[in-house]
Design a protein around this motif. Structure first.
Motif, PDB file in Angstrom:
ATOM      1  N   ALA A  68      -5.553  20.670  -1.320  1.00  0.00           N
ATOM      2  CA  ALA A  68      -5.110  19.850  -0.145  1.00  0.00           C
ATOM      3  C   ALA A  68      -4.637  18.407  -0.892  1.00  0.00           C
ATOM      4  O   ALA A  68      -5.485  17.747  -1.363  1.00  0.00           O
ATOM      5  CB  ALA A  68      -6.132  19.636   1.231  1.00  0.00           C
ATOM      6  N   VAL A  69      -3.310  18.104  -0.308  1.00  0.00           N
ATOM      7  CA  VAL A  69      -2.940  16.683  -1.082  1.00  0.00           C
ATOM      8  C   VAL A  69      -2.133  16.141  -0.006  1.00  0.00           C
ATOM      9  O   VAL A  69      -1.656  16.422   1.088  1.00  0.00           O
ATOM     10  CB  VAL A  69      -2.174  16.982  -2.445  1.00  0.00           C
ATOM     11  N   ALA A  70      -1.665  14.700  -0.255  1.00  0.00           N
ATOM     12  CA  ALA A  70      -1.281  14.041   0.501  1.00  0.00           C
ATOM     13  C   ALA A  70      -0.106  13.224  -0.478  1.00  0.00           C
ATOM     14  O   ALA A  70      -0.711  12.788  -1.584  1.00  0.00           O
ATOM     15  CB  ALA A  70      -1.840  12.987   1.289  1.00  0.00           C
ATOM     16  N   LEU A  71       1.220  13.029  -0.035  1.00  0.00           N
ATOM     17  CA  LEU A  71       2.038  12.199  -0.770  1.00  0.00           C
ATOM     18  C   LEU A  71       2.759  11.359  -0.137  1.00  0.00           C
ATOM     19  O   LEU A  71       3.003  11.212   1.071  1.00  0.00           O
ATOM     20  CB  LEU A  71       3.311  13.187  -1.515  1.00  0.00           C
ATOM     21  N   THR A  72       3.075  10.040  -0.899  1.00  0.00           N
ATOM     22  CA  THR A  72       3.687   8.915  -0.138  1.00  0.00           C
ATOM     23  C   THR A  72       4.866   8.452  -1.203  1.00  0.00           C
ATOM     24  O   THR A  72       4.584   8.425  -2.328  1.00  0.00           O
ATOM     25  CB  THR A  72       2.766   7.810   0.256  1.00  0.00           C
ATOM     26  N   ILE A  73       5.935   8.441  -0.642  1.00  0.00           N
ATOM     27  CA  ILE A  73       7.202   8.024  -1.163  1.00  0.00           C
ATOM     28  C   ILE A  73       7.830   6.762  -0.435  1.00  0.00           C
ATOM     29  O   ILE A  73       7.972   6.980   0.814  1.00  0.00           O
ATOM     30  CB  ILE A  73       8.269   9.011  -1.542  1.00  0.00           C
ATOM     31  N   ASP A  74       7.799   5.830  -0.956  1.00  0.00           N
ATOM     32  CA  ASP A  74       8.260   4.464  -0.355  1.00  0.00           C
ATOM     33  C   ASP A  74       9.314   3.708  -0.998  1.00  0.00           C
ATOM     34  O   ASP A  74       9.316   3.950  -2.354  1.00  0.00           O
ATOM     35  CB  ASP A  74       7.001   3.897   0.442  1.00  0.00           C
ATOM     36  N   HIS A  78      11.790  -4.968   2.749  1.00  0.00           N
ATOM     37  CA  HIS A  78      11.226  -4.986   3.887  1.00  0.00           C
ATOM     38  C   HIS A  78      12.517  -4.822   5.146  1.00  0.00           C
ATOM     39  O   HIS A  78      13.547  -5.418   4.710  1.00  0.00           O
ATOM     40  CB  HIS A  78      10.667  -6.477   4.201  1.00  0.00           C
ATOM     41  N   PRO A  79      12.447  -4.153   6.165  1.00  0.00           N
ATOM     42  CA  PRO A  79      11.026  -3.221   6.599  1.00  0.00           C
ATOM     43  C   PRO A  79      11.066  -2.053   5.221  1.00  0.00           C
ATOM     44  O   PRO A  79      12.058  -1.339   5.078  1.00  0.00           O
ATOM     45  CB  PRO A  79      11.168  -2.607   7.852  1.00  0.00           C
ATOM     46  N   PRO A  80       9.928  -1.592   5.012  1.00  0.00           N
ATOM     47  CA  PRO A  80       9.741  -0.520   4.096  1.00  0.00           C
ATOM     48  C   PRO A  80      10.312   1.114   4.924  1.00  0.00           C
ATOM     49  O   PRO A  80      10.278   1.095   5.815  1.00  0.00           O
ATOM     50  CB  PRO A  80       8.487  -0.222   3.475  1.00  0.00           C
ATOM     51  N   ALA A  81      10.873   1.744   3.856  1.00  0.00           N
ATOM     52  CA  ALA A  81      10.939   3.239   4.339  1.00  0.00           C
ATOM     53  C   ALA A  81       9.980   3.958   3.585  1.00  0.00           C
ATOM     54  O   ALA A  81       9.746   3.733   2.646  1.00  0.00           O
ATOM     55  CB  ALA A  81      12.398   3.710   3.880  1.00  0.00           C
ATOM     56  N   ILE A  82       9.187   4.804   4.561  1.00  0.00           N
ATOM     57  CA  ILE A  82       8.131   5.622   3.958  1.00  0.00           C
ATOM     58  C   ILE A  82       8.161   7.002   4.503  1.00  0.00           C
ATOM     59  O   ILE A  82       8.310   7.344   5.503  1.00  0.00           O
ATOM     60  CB  ILE A  82       6.783   4.792   4.710  1.00  0.00           C
ATOM     61  N   LEU A  83       8.053   7.885   3.486  1.00  0.00           N
ATOM     62  CA  LEU A  83       7.856   9.278   3.790  1.00  0.00           C
ATOM     63  C   LEU A  83       6.428   9.702   3.254  1.00  0.00           C
ATOM     64  O   LEU A  83       6.212   9.786   2.268  1.00  0.00           O
ATOM     65  CB  LEU A  83       8.999  10.153   2.892  1.00  0.00           C
ATOM     66  N   LEU A  84       5.743  10.267   4.394  1.00  0.00           N
ATOM     67  CA  LEU A  84       4.585  11.073   4.143  1.00  0.00           C
ATOM     68  C   LEU A  84       4.490  12.386   4.334  1.00  0.00           C
ATOM     69  O   LEU A  84       5.216  12.921   5.125  1.00  0.00           O
ATOM     70  CB  LEU A  84       3.619  10.464   5.369  1.00  0.00           C
ATOM     71  N   ILE A  85       3.861  12.892   3.271  1.00  0.00           N
ATOM     72  CA  ILE A  85       4.056  14.530   3.058  1.00  0.00           C
ATOM     73  C   ILE A  85       2.452  14.984   2.823  1.00  0.00           C
ATOM     74  O   ILE A  85       1.805  14.201   2.320  1.00  0.00           O
ATOM     75  CB  ILE A  85       4.937  14.965   1.844  1.00  0.00           C
TER      76      ILE A  85
END
Length: 163
Positions: A68-74, A78-85
């Protein structure tokens, strides 16, 4: 989260922009049971995130034990754009250099001559091949701080509005 919801989130224009970046942060549980979060180059093929690593990387044993993993691409603005997977890592050992590794490093500023030199160095270094770490997203959230917020902030906004 339903696969169609995940696909819809990942198909949004901002998500596609983030998925075209070079680096993600990979979070996983290390062999000693403590959390790890490492930056790693990645490639998005439309359904999977593919990261490549040397076959002697310590994270591989940890990912075999706890996939099980989690990924963050950001972004860094400002303001940041964040993709959580979130998803599960599948490991695939390959001979040579996977195409995804070369693709994941295409936006770095290099002259054509530097690119040829870099690729030759990569091929000379990874003579034992590489391991593809493949993650099929099972959960996703896009945060842009304009139309979407972190869940805790959304709750505070609702409270402030008296809802």
């Amino acid at each position: 989260m339903e696969p169609t919801t995940v696909a819809e989130i990942l198909d949004r224009p901002l998500s596609r922009e983030l998925l075209a970046r070079d680096l993600t942060r990979l979070a996983y549980v290390a062999a000693d049971g403590t959390p790890r979060n490492v930056p790693i180059a990645f490639s998005w093929n439309g359904t999977e995130i593919v990261m490549c690593t040397p076959p002697n990387a310590p994270k591989l044993a940890a990912l075999r034990a706890h996939p099980a993993v989690a990924l963050t691409i950001d972004t860094e603005v400002h303001p940041p754009a964040i993709l959580l997977i979130r998803g599960r890592a599948e490991l695939d050992r390959v001979d040579g250099i996977p195409a995804e590794f070369l693709e994941a490093n295409t936006t770095y500023e290099m002259t054509p001559e530097q690119r040829v030199e870099w690729e030759a160095g990569v091929r000379a270094l990874y003579t034992d091949g590489m391991v593809r770490v493949v993650v099929t997203p099972t959960w996703a959230k896009l945060i842009d701080f304009e139309t979407t917020l972190p869940s805790a902030v959304e709750e505070l906004v609702r409270r402030q509005a008296g809802q």
